[in-house]
Design a protein around this motif. Sequence first.
Motif, PDB file in Angstrom:
ATOM      1  N   SER A   9       0.843  -1.193   0.000  1.00 45.66           N
ATOM      2  CA  SER A   9       0.000   0.000   0.000  1.00 45.66           C
ATOM      3  C   SER A   9       0.883   1.250   0.000  1.00 45.66           C
ATOM      4  CB  SER A   9      -0.914  -0.007   1.226  1.00 45.66           C
ATOM      5  OG  SER A   9      -0.312   0.690   2.282  1.00 45.66           O
ATOM      6  N   PRO A  10       0.452   2.285  -0.705  1.00 49.94           N
ATOM      7  CA  PRO A  10       1.263   3.500  -0.806  1.00 49.94           C
ATOM      8  C   PRO A  10       1.598   4.084   0.560  1.00 49.94           C
ATOM      9  CG  PRO A  10      -0.670   3.653  -2.223  1.00 49.94           C
ATOM     10  CD  PRO A  10      -0.802   2.381  -1.465  1.00 49.94           C
ATOM     11  N   LEU A  11       0.707   3.859   1.509  1.00 50.24           N
ATOM     12  CA  LEU A  11       0.949   4.371   2.855  1.00 50.24           C
ATOM     13  C   LEU A  11       2.203   3.724   3.439  1.00 50.24           C
ATOM     14  CD1 LEU A  11      -0.664   6.345   4.657  1.00 50.24           C
ATOM     15  CD2 LEU A  11      -1.510   4.346   5.884  1.00 50.24           C
ATOM     16  N   LEU A  12       2.310   2.383   3.289  1.00 48.36           N
ATOM     17  CA  LEU A  12       3.479   1.667   3.794  1.00 48.36           C
ATOM     18  C   LEU A  12       4.743   2.056   3.036  1.00 48.36           C
ATOM     19  CD1 LEU A  12       2.176  -1.947   4.537  1.00 48.36           C
ATOM     20  CD2 LEU A  12       3.120  -0.288   6.147  1.00 48.36           C
ATOM     21  N   VAL A  13       4.626   2.177   1.714  1.00 47.85           N
ATOM     22  CA  VAL A  13       5.800   2.603   0.928  1.00 47.85           C
ATOM     23  C   VAL A  13       6.261   3.971   1.412  1.00 47.85           C
ATOM     24  CG1 VAL A  13       6.657   3.171  -1.366  1.00 47.85           C
ATOM     25  CG2 VAL A  13       5.126   1.235  -1.070  1.00 47.85           C
ATOM     26  N   GLY A  14       5.299   4.830   1.701  1.00 53.32           N
ATOM     27  CA  GLY A  14       5.624   6.162   2.215  1.00 53.32           C
ATOM     28  C   GLY A  14       6.401   6.074   3.520  1.00 53.32           C
ATOM     29  N   LEU A  15       5.950   5.182   4.406  1.00 50.69           N
ATOM     30  CA  LEU A  15       6.633   5.032   5.693  1.00 50.69           C
ATOM     31  C   LEU A  15       8.053   4.488   5.502  1.00 50.69           C
ATOM     32  CD1 LEU A  15       3.721   3.672   7.916  1.00 50.69           C
ATOM     33  CD2 LEU A  15       4.883   5.883   8.117  1.00 50.69           C
ATOM     34  N   VAL A  16       8.180   3.514   4.608  1.00 45.71           N
ATOM     35  CA  VAL A  16       9.510   2.963   4.329  1.00 45.71           C
ATOM     36  C   VAL A  16      10.420   4.049   3.772  1.00 45.71           C
ATOM     37  CG1 VAL A  16      10.782   1.383   2.834  1.00 45.71           C
ATOM     38  CG2 VAL A  16       8.691   0.609   3.960  1.00 45.71           C
ATOM     39  N   CYS A  17       9.869   4.818   2.865  1.00 44.52           N
ATOM     40  CA  CYS A  17      10.635   5.891   2.246  1.00 44.52           C
ATOM     41  C   CYS A  17      11.058   6.918   3.294  1.00 44.52           C
ATOM     42  CB  CYS A  17       9.759   6.527   1.175  1.00 44.52           C
ATOM     43  SG  CYS A  17      10.602   7.736   0.219  1.00 44.52           S
ATOM     44  N   ALA A  18      10.139   7.225   4.209  1.00 46.32           N
ATOM     45  CA  ALA A  18      10.473   8.157   5.285  1.00 46.32           C
ATOM     46  C   ALA A  18      11.576   7.569   6.172  1.00 46.32           C
ATOM     47  CB  ALA A  18       9.232   8.469   6.114  1.00 46.32           C
ATOM     48  N   GLY A  19      11.538   6.254   6.407  1.00 44.83           N
ATOM     49  CA  GLY A  19      12.586   5.602   7.192  1.00 44.83           C
ATOM     50  C   GLY A  19      13.949   5.727   6.529  1.00 44.83           C
ATOM     51  N   ALA A  20      13.963   5.560   5.218  1.00 46.06           N
ATOM     52  CA  ALA A  20      15.228   5.693   4.487  1.00 46.06           C
ATOM     53  C   ALA A  20      15.723   7.136   4.511  1.00 46.06           C
ATOM     54  CB  ALA A  20      15.048   5.212   3.049  1.00 46.06           C
ATOM     55  N   LEU A  21      14.777   8.079   4.388  1.00 45.76           N
ATOM     56  CA  LEU A  21      15.140   9.505   4.507  1.00 45.76           C
ATOM     57  C   LEU A  21      15.725   9.783   5.891  1.00 45.76           C
ATOM     58  CD1 LEU A  21      12.353  11.883   3.163  1.00 45.76           C
ATOM     59  CD2 LEU A  21      14.705  11.658   2.375  1.00 45.76           C
ATOM     60  N   ALA A  22      15.101   9.154   6.912  1.00 45.77           N
ATOM     61  CA  ALA A  22      15.562   9.338   8.283  1.00 45.77           C
ATOM     62  C   ALA A  22      17.002   8.867   8.418  1.00 45.77           C
ATOM     63  CB  ALA A  22      14.664   8.579   9.253  1.00 45.77           C
ATOM     64  N   ALA A  23      17.320   7.752   7.769  1.00 47.26           N
ATOM     65  CA  ALA A  23      18.687   7.223   7.831  1.00 47.26           C
ATOM     66  C   ALA A  23      19.671   8.220   7.240  1.00 47.26           C
ATOM     67  CB  ALA A  23      18.765   5.892   7.102  1.00 47.26           C
ATOM     68  N   SER A  24      19.300   8.786   6.100  1.00 45.00           N
ATOM     69  CA  SER A  24      20.174   9.764   5.453  1.00 45.00           C
ATOM     70  C   SER A  24      20.338  11.010   6.319  1.00 45.00           C
ATOM     71  CB  SER A  24      19.596  10.147   4.089  1.00 45.00           C
ATOM     72  OG  SER A  24      20.081  11.402   3.684  1.00 45.00           O
ATOM     73  N   MET A  25      19.214  11.524   6.829  1.00 44.10           N
ATOM     74  CA  MET A  25      19.257  12.790   7.560  1.00 44.10           C
ATOM     75  C   MET A  25      19.908  12.667   8.930  1.00 44.10           C
ATOM     76  SD  MET A  25      15.485  14.075   6.420  1.00 44.10           S
ATOM     77  CE  MET A  25      15.360  15.436   7.590  1.00 44.10           C
ATOM     78  N   SER A  26      19.763  11.484   9.564  1.00 41.03           N
ATOM     79  CA  SER A  26      20.322  11.352  10.909  1.00 41.03           C
ATOM     80  C   SER A  26      21.841  11.349  10.874  1.00 41.03           C
ATOM     81  CB  SER A  26      19.791  10.092  11.589  1.00 41.03           C
ATOM     82  OG  SER A  26      20.149   8.952  10.858  1.00 41.03           O
ATOM     83  N   SER A  27      22.433  10.870   9.779  1.00 42.64           N
ATOM     84  CA  SER A  27      23.884  10.989   9.658  1.00 42.64           C
ATOM     85  C   SER A  27      24.252  12.366   9.160  1.00 42.64           C
ATOM     86  CB  SER A  27      24.435   9.970   8.660  1.00 42.64           C
ATOM     87  OG  SER A  27      24.240   8.702   9.151  1.00 42.64           O
ATOM     88  N   GLY A  28      23.455  12.844   8.189  1.00 46.92           N
ATOM     89  CA  GLY A  28      23.742  14.143   7.591  1.00 46.92           C
ATOM     90  C   GLY A  28      23.772  15.251   8.632  1.00 46.92           C
ATOM     91  N   ASP A  29      22.787  15.248   9.553  1.00 42.00           N
ATOM     92  CA  ASP A  29      22.757  16.326  10.550  1.00 42.00           C
ATOM     93  C   ASP A  29      23.960  16.236  11.498  1.00 42.00           C
ATOM     94  OD1 ASP A  29      21.982  14.249  12.258  1.00 42.00           O
ATOM     95  OD2 ASP A  29      19.916  14.931  12.481  1.00 42.00           O
ATOM     96  N   ALA A  30      24.320  15.006  11.895  1.00 44.84           N
ATOM     97  CA  ALA A  30      25.455  14.845  12.803  1.00 44.84           C
ATOM     98  C   ALA A  30      26.758  15.306  12.150  1.00 44.84           C
ATOM     99  CB  ALA A  30      25.571  13.385  13.231  1.00 44.84           C
ATOM    100  N   ILE A  31      26.892  14.989  10.869  1.00 44.24           N
ATOM    101  CA  ILE A  31      28.115  15.357  10.154  1.00 44.24           C
ATOM    102  C   ILE A  31      28.198  16.872   9.958  1.00 44.24           C
ATOM    103  CG2 ILE A  31      29.218  15.200   7.899  1.00 44.24           C
ATOM    104  CD1 ILE A  31      27.917  12.294   7.931  1.00 44.24           C
ATOM    105  N   LEU A  32      27.051  17.437   9.590  1.00 40.96           N
ATOM    106  CA  LEU A  32      26.994  18.886   9.387  1.00 40.96           C
ATOM    107  C   LEU A  32      27.360  19.622  10.682  1.00 40.96           C
ATOM    108  CD1 LEU A  32      26.206  21.379   7.755  1.00 40.96           C
ATOM    109  CD2 LEU A  32      23.818  20.951   8.363  1.00 40.96           C
ATOM    110  N   HIS A  33      26.748  19.203  11.761  1.00 45.24           N
ATOM    111  CA  HIS A  33      26.987  19.819  13.066  1.00 45.24           C
ATOM    112  C   HIS A  33      28.445  19.646  13.482  1.00 45.24           C
ATOM    113  CE1 HIS A  33      26.987  19.386  17.568  1.00 45.24           C
ATOM    114  NE2 HIS A  33      26.369  20.548  17.475  1.00 45.24           N
ATOM    115  N   ALA A  34      28.992  18.430  13.275  1.00 42.56           N
ATOM    116  CA  ALA A  34      30.384  18.177  13.647  1.00 42.56           C
ATOM    117  C   ALA A  34      31.334  18.993  12.780  1.00 42.56           C
ATOM    118  CB  ALA A  34      30.694  16.683  13.528  1.00 42.56           C
ATOM    119  N   ALA A  35      31.078  19.033  11.481  1.00 38.59           N
ATOM    120  CA  ALA A  35      31.972  19.761  10.578  1.00 38.59           C
ATOM    121  C   ALA A  35      32.055  21.233  10.964  1.00 38.59           C
ATOM    122  CB  ALA A  35      31.499  19.611   9.132  1.00 38.59           C
ATOM    123  N   ALA A  36      30.887  21.840  11.260  1.00 43.68           N
ATOM    124  CA  ALA A  36      30.879  23.250  11.612  1.00 43.68           C
ATOM    125  C   ALA A  36      31.534  23.489  12.972  1.00 43.68           C
ATOM    126  CB  ALA A  36      29.440  23.779  11.619  1.00 43.68           C
TER     127      ALA A  36
END
Lengths: 91, 498
Positions: free
Chosen positions: B323-350
């Motif tokens: 169901s598109p709802l589940l695909v949406g949640l999976v997609c959000a989970g993958a986005l979360a994976a990207s952003m949770s590292s991205g924010d830590a790296i950005l914060h650390a770099a600065a």
Amino acid sequence: MSDSSSDVPRGLVFGALRGGTAPQRRTLAFIFVVTIAGVALLWPVYPFVPSIEPYVLGLPFSFAWVVGWLVVVFGALVFLYRAEEQGPEGE
Amino acid sequence: MEAWVVILLVCGGYLVLALGLGVWSGRTVSKSVTGYVAGDRTLGTLVLYFVLGASVFSSFAFLGAPGWAYSRGAAAFYIIAYGTVGMVPFYFLGPRARRVGEELGFVTQAEMLAHRYDSRGLSVVMAVLSVVVFVPYLTLQMKGAGFLLSTISEGHVPQWLGALVAYGVVLVYVFASGMMAIGWTNTLQGIFMMIVAWFLGLYLPFELHGGVQPMFEAIAASDLRDMLTPPGLADDGEPWTWAGYSSAVIVSAVGFSVWPHLFMRAFTARSERTLKLTVVLYPTFQLFLVPILLIGFAGVLSYPNVSPADTIVPHLLTEIELSPLLVGLVCAGALAASMSSGDAILHAAASIGLRDGIKPLVSGDMTDRRQRQWIRGLVIVVSATAYYFAVFSDVGIVALLLGAYGGVAQIFPLIFATFYWPRATGAGALSGLLAGVGTNTLFLVTPELRPLPLHEGVYGFAVNILVFVTVSLLTTPHARERLAHYVSFEAERAVDRD
């Protein structure tokens, strides 16, 4: 150098590991288990592990082997932490 | 409503939630630099657990790692293997670093090293090394997010827009709340990605093959049986060598705990006990790599010839009936994976850029207010740079990042000696680090020069340690008062009396 000293020991200093008290033996035992885990996941030990059969929880044996050592290290960490934080010398 | 609209709405909901939580979380800490960079040293076990977990597992978790399992089979076990022992040193090093950090006011790894080795040069070298590694790392996360959103929306959201929206959210909450935003959003993102990984990793094998074991039995019965035999396949599809596999595990394991954005979280912990407990619980986070690899294996027989291999997850999501709802949640989970590292790296770099790169070069003291302005300015500059590379440039970012692992691992001997080898000197540390990173880079760029087919980081270690030890022994040791912050001399005296 702005500061210097001549009475600094030349070798490694493992404050917590000297002597033979219980916490020190425990830390050494822990490091031993982790070292075994590391060796088990590398050449020359890992190549001797069966790669596919038998399956463990649905995983090929070589896969389950790696996960199994992760669980062993987790157990060792739990053991060390509980002992350190509850023992009389805990901080 | 069309499926892709539903999927995007779910992802949008997640982004709004992350933004709100991130900005809201900053209200509890002081407006000091310690507040912005180290959350006033108040993080508890729950938040710290997800910070350490989610910072490490990036968009690599939902794109690269399943791609490895899909195309290289057993080689992907390497990812679990190195983490098994890689975090253990942090159990011993982390609490020691935390104690010194609180005593002397450190918020970054390089600040501690610069003090221990009495070397401003070392701090600047560390800052440069961090930024050189972090910008491509962040670029890769942005590319991952953009790619994901564009695939899943069937091209309605172009990659540049996907990356812009996801990292616009990251930029705003890191800018506003610093470390507290990382902490609370990583908790949300970590829970999200774990649920999604376990769901997808079990659902796909059952849906496509009737179970996990039947899936592996089917692969073993096919002509792809060899991929299940460790050490799996190299990226050219030929069997990987044991030397290559084992040395890659060693280098990654050694480097694991000294990644600057991870190590500096030691300074955020509320207490030593909290930090220790977080490391103890860490393997439970890591178990989520098991379903992640199962996702990749699920695609092997059902969807052959997906190329490049790291697009297997988005490919599966568009192919299976879900169901598109589940695909949406999976997609959000993958986005979360990207952003949770991205924010830590950005914060650390600065943070590192200011504290270790700029501040040591500026004469006189900088006020807290001034420092925070600088760090926030750098947050914007680093984001913009990474975004430029992600969207407008074709430079080979992946190759750069692969080289980074061996380079970052060269920090380990310095950290180890900080707490266990008082005789180590600043001249030794700086020359060892430079020699190690140099050797690593040399063998990365010219692999044909390697005497044995080992990971370039191994050669880096050899040269690093040799130079570090030799130069240290030839130079004058630091004062005992300085060293006493790091090493306990009582134990050594007790032995001397024996």
